[in-house]
Scaffold this motif. Structure first.
Motif, short mmCIF file in Angstrom:
data_model
loop_
_atom_site.label_atom_id
_atom_site.label_comp_id
_atom_site.label_asym_id
_atom_site.label_seq_id
_atom_site.Cartn_x
_atom_site.Cartn_y
_atom_site.Cartn_z
N MET A 3 30.80 71.80 85.63
CA MET A 3 31.65 71.00 86.53
C MET A 3 33.12 71.18 86.15
SD MET A 3 31.04 68.88 88.97
CE MET A 3 32.06 67.85 90.01
N ALA A 4 33.41 71.11 84.86
CA ALA A 4 34.79 71.22 84.41
C ALA A 4 35.33 72.62 84.67
CB ALA A 4 34.88 70.87 82.93
N GLY A 9 40.59 63.35 86.93
CA GLY A 9 39.89 64.62 86.73
C GLY A 9 40.59 65.58 85.77
N HIS A 48 41.81 61.78 92.68
CA HIS A 48 40.76 62.58 92.04
C HIS A 48 41.29 63.21 90.75
CE1 HIS A 48 36.75 64.28 92.58
NE2 HIS A 48 37.19 65.48 92.29
N ALA A 103 36.21 72.98 88.14
CA ALA A 103 37.40 72.17 88.41
C ALA A 103 38.66 72.87 87.92
CB ALA A 103 37.27 70.80 87.77
N MET A 159 35.07 58.87 91.42
CA MET A 159 35.28 60.30 91.66
C MET A 159 34.48 60.78 92.87
SD MET A 159 37.47 61.48 89.57
CE MET A 159 37.33 63.22 89.20
N GLY A 182 36.36 62.45 95.86
CA GLY A 182 35.83 63.78 96.13
C GLY A 182 35.26 63.88 97.53
N THR A 231 30.97 60.75 82.64
CA THR A 231 32.06 61.01 83.58
C THR A 231 33.42 60.81 82.89
OG1 THR A 231 30.66 60.44 85.47
CG2 THR A 231 32.98 60.33 85.87
N ILE A 285 44.81 75.72 93.40
CA ILE A 285 45.68 74.84 94.18
C ILE A 285 47.15 75.05 93.87
CG2 ILE A 285 46.35 72.40 94.21
CD1 ILE A 285 43.81 71.70 95.27
N LYS A 339 28.12 69.30 82.79
CA LYS A 339 29.52 68.88 82.78
C LYS A 339 30.46 70.02 82.42
CE LYS A 339 31.59 66.07 83.68
NZ LYS A 339 32.27 64.82 83.65
N SER A 393 35.53 67.24 78.88
CA SER A 393 34.19 67.79 79.16
C SER A 393 33.91 69.08 78.40
CB SER A 393 34.01 68.07 80.66
OG SER A 393 33.97 66.87 81.36
N HIS A 425 31.29 73.10 93.09
CA HIS A 425 31.88 71.86 92.55
C HIS A 425 31.36 70.64 93.30
CE1 HIS A 425 34.92 69.48 90.44
NE2 HIS A 425 35.15 68.87 91.58
N PHE A 426 31.36 70.68 94.64
CA PHE A 426 30.95 69.45 95.31
C PHE A 426 29.43 69.25 95.29
CE2 PHE A 426 31.34 71.82 99.46
CZ PHE A 426 30.09 71.54 99.98
N SER A 445 39.96 64.61 82.25
CA SER A 445 38.51 64.53 82.09
C SER A 445 37.91 65.92 81.88
CB SER A 445 37.90 63.87 83.32
OG SER A 445 36.50 63.89 83.25
N ALA A 446 38.45 66.92 82.60
CA ALA A 446 37.89 68.27 82.49
C ALA A 446 38.07 68.82 81.07
CB ALA A 446 38.55 69.18 83.52
C1 HEM Z 1 35.20 69.25 97.79
C2 HEM Z 1 35.08 67.98 97.52
C3 HEM Z 1 34.96 67.47 96.10
C4 HEM Z 1 33.96 66.66 95.66
C5 HEM Z 1 32.79 66.09 96.47
C6 HEM Z 1 34.22 66.41 94.26
C7 HEM Z 1 33.44 65.62 93.46
C8 HEM Z 1 33.65 65.41 92.13
C9 HEM Z 1 32.89 64.51 91.30
C10 HEM Z 1 31.74 63.62 91.78
C11 HEM Z 1 33.39 64.59 90.05
C12 HEM Z 1 32.93 63.79 88.84
C13 HEM Z 1 31.77 64.43 88.16
C14 HEM Z 1 31.28 63.56 87.05
O1 HEM Z 1 30.58 62.57 87.32
O2 HEM Z 1 31.59 63.82 85.91
C15 HEM Z 1 34.45 65.54 90.06
C16 HEM Z 1 35.19 65.92 88.97
C17 HEM Z 1 36.34 66.67 89.03
N1 HEM Z 1 36.90 67.26 90.17
FE1 HEM Z 1 36.14 67.18 92.00
N2 HEM Z 1 35.36 67.09 93.88
C18 HEM Z 1 35.85 67.74 94.98
C19 HEM Z 1 36.99 68.53 95.05
C20 HEM Z 1 37.85 68.78 93.98
C21 HEM Z 1 39.06 69.58 94.03
C22 HEM Z 1 39.59 70.27 95.28
C23 HEM Z 1 39.58 69.59 92.76
C24 HEM Z 1 40.79 70.26 92.19
C25 HEM Z 1 41.77 70.75 92.79
C26 HEM Z 1 38.70 68.81 91.92
C27 HEM Z 1 38.91 68.59 90.59
C28 HEM Z 1 38.06 67.89 89.77
C29 HEM Z 1 38.26 67.71 88.37
C30 HEM Z 1 39.42 68.25 87.55
C31 HEM Z 1 37.16 66.97 87.90
C32 HEM Z 1 36.88 66.52 86.45
C33 HEM Z 1 35.83 67.41 85.85
C34 HEM Z 1 35.22 66.81 84.63
O3 HEM Z 1 35.13 65.58 84.50
O4 HEM Z 1 34.78 67.57 83.77
N3 HEM Z 1 37.67 68.33 92.69
N4 HEM Z 1 34.60 66.03 91.36
#
Ligand code: HEM
Ligand code: SF4
Ligand code: FES
Lengths: 224, 248
Positions: free
Chosen positions: A15-16, A180, A176, A19, A106, A110, B216, A26, A12, A187, A71-72, A183-184
């Motif tokens: 992931m954060a 997000g 998202h 993010a 998410m 996402g 999450t 962006i 996590k 995390s 990230h994805f 959440s980040a």
């Molecule tokens: C490319 C496609 C993307 C997918 C498939 C995706 C998928 C995900 C998923 C599944 C989570 C949740 C993870 C968890 O379970 O804790 C997540 C968290 C997050 N995503 Fe994405 N995301 C994508 C693109 C983006 C983009 C473009 C941004 C920002 C501009 C972004 C920002 C965030 C943020 C800020 C979090 C929170 C991180 C956290 O909980 O620590 N995501 N994303």
């Protein structure tokens, strides 16, 4: 530290961090795009700089690509692990009773962002790479001697279907980020007296940035 | 009140299990939910059938045993309580109530509504303690001054009763709120510092080993926790874990 990144908490953090990087990227992307509305010449200049500067092209661009892919891919890994943690589902589950739709979906927001990104790459990134590195035209100029960037951008937003698609893509980005952004911070362990304010800022960020991108697409559609 | 109950019946851990419908009548609004279950079981026993197995002990919100997922929520629709503190006045005559066991891979069903939460015990055993010499030369507790705010937060974290509602409510069946509370109650106090690094590392390792999901940050756990354990404890767990890994 290798054990750290193989743990649930370490994943996590990773992931954060990816993010945070994407959220900063962006803003920068938006700052350049909005120039196309107010100052096409400046938009052309900076596009040319970003498109041809070796540091940006071979330094920052690979980092960005890695950040997005990381990230994805990590998003999908977490999702699969999380689903496995409950092998028998509830017959009746009232998810809305204790968590927002955004936080519970998410992977869907996402996933749609990912579909948008593929289209976005086909629209802009592949043609750029083709022009510059396959055809070898680094001039950034049209046959008439003008810069091509603003021309190409406005041309792309003529068909209404593409404008609609961009709008939908950014609605998903907004959903998202509504979860997000804050959440980040949680995390990486940041939950303190600033958290309330940060959540407010995050909501504003998550609505205004995507709305700004939507505005740009609509602006060019209706003005050209 | 007359009610229709849809209850998960599973005869042992190997059985596949299924939902079974029951009717109960003349339920008083003043009964607790578990008393309503007692009425149902008497009815079932009188028919010569196997009663519904469910966990309970104190019936006053202290032990954390009464694990039931009622109408899609851990411990039912009311907030800040356990199932034994839920009363039938929260339901209406003619309602259909769905009752399931807490669901998580790390909480396997033993029978009907009874789940095995010993994964929590194993996480505690991995580090949820401090080592003190108690052989006659015990120090006075007040010999070590502790900041009031830290003491309050440690006490708040220590109110966790290990019920598992956080895991049951989490879409990822994550145990982060429980582990966050158990790590925090020591991390906030000087007595907890000696074993701080090993504690958080070992408890998180055990948590992952048991097959709980990742966090999450949906916050469902905090909303459903009968003791109001705050998400701050998860953030603290994340910080402690990071610090411990940097220190080695
Ligand atoms: C490319 C496609 C993307 C997918 C498939 C995706 C998928 C995900 C998923 C599944 C989570 C949740 C993870 C968890 O379970 O804790 C997540 C968290 C997050 N995503 Fe994405 N995301 C994508 C693109 C983006 C983009 C473009 C941004 C920002 C501009 C972004 C920002 C965030 C943020 C800020 C979090 C929170 C991180 C956290 O909980 O620590 N995501 N994303
Ligand atoms: S944190 Fe709350 S919900 Fe989770 S086990 Fe402790 S008391 Fe129960
Ligand atoms: S039976 Fe002890 S908390 Fe409900």
């Amino acid at each position: 530290m290798s054990g750290f990144f193989n743990s649930s908490i370490g994943r996590k953090y990773a992931m954060a961090l990816s993010a945070f990087f994407l959220m900063i990227f962006i803003v920068q992307h938006f700052a350049i795009n909005i120039l196309s509305v107010f100052n096409p010449d400046a938009f052309n200049e900076i596009s040319h700089f970003m498109g041809t500067n070796p540091l940006v092209q071979f330094g920052l661009q690979p980092i960005l690509l890695f950040g997005v892919i990381f990230h994805f891919v990590m998003g999908f890994i977490l999702e699969i692990r999380n689903r496995n943690a409950r092998s028998v589902k509830y017959v009746r589950n009232n998810g809305a009773a204790n968590a927002t739709w955004m936080s519970r979906n998410m992977i869907w927001s996402g996933g749609f962002i990912l579909i948008f990104l593929v289209i976005h790459f086909i629209d802009f990134w592949f043609p750029e790479i083709n022009t510059k590195f396959i055809q070898g035209d680094m001039s950034g100029l049209l046959p008439n001697g003008d810069y091509r960037y603003y021309e190409e951008l406005t041309h792309k937003f003529v068909p209404i279907w593409r404008v609609a698609l961009y709008c939908v893509g950014f609605v998903f980005l907004s959903l998202h980020l509504l979860h997000g952004f804050s959440s980040a911070f949680q995390s990486v362990g940041a939950n303190n007296k600033y958290t309330r304010g940060l959540k407010g800022f995050g909501k504003a960020y998550a609505i205004l940035i995507p709305l700004g991108f939507i505005f740009i697409a609509l602006f060019h559609h209706f003005n050209h | 009140m007359n009610l229709t109950l849809k209850i998960w019946r599973q005869n042992g851990s190997q059985d596949k299990g299924r939902m079974v419908d029951y009717q109960v009548s003349d339920i008083s609004k003043d009964m607790s939910f578990l008393e309503m279950m007692d009425v149902l079981n008497e009815q079932i026993i009188n028919k010569g059938e196997e009663p519904v197995a469910f966990d309970h002990d104190c019936r006053e919100g202290i032990c954390g045993m009464c694990s039931m997922h009622i109408n899609g929520e851990a411990h039912g629709p009311d907030k800040g309580i356990t199932t034994c503190q839920l009363h039938m006045r929260s339901f209406k005559d003619g309602d259909t109530i769905t009752i399931e066991p807490f669901r998580a891979k790390a909480f396997p069903v033993i029978k009907d509504l009874v789940v095995d939460r010993s994964s929590f015990e194993r996480i505690q055993q991995a580090g949820g303690y401090i080592s003190v010499n108690t052989s006659g030369n015990t120090q006075d507790a007040n010999a070590i001054p502790i900041d009031k705010h830290a003491a309050d937060k440690a006490m708040d974290a220590a109110t966790c009763i290990g019920c598992g509602a956080c895991v049951a409510s989490c879409k990822n069946a994550s145990a982060m709120l429980f582990v966050g509370a158990k790590v925090s109650q020591y991390a906030l106090l000087p007595q907890g510092q000696v074993e701080a690094v090993d504690r958080v590392k070992n408890m998180v390792a055990q948590m992952d080993l048991e097959g709980f999901g990742n966090c999450t940050n949906t916050g469902a756990c905090e909303v459903e926790c009968p003791k109001g354990i705050s998400l701050e404890n998860i953030a603290r767990l994340n910080r402690e874990y990071f610090k411990a890994n940097v220190k080695g």
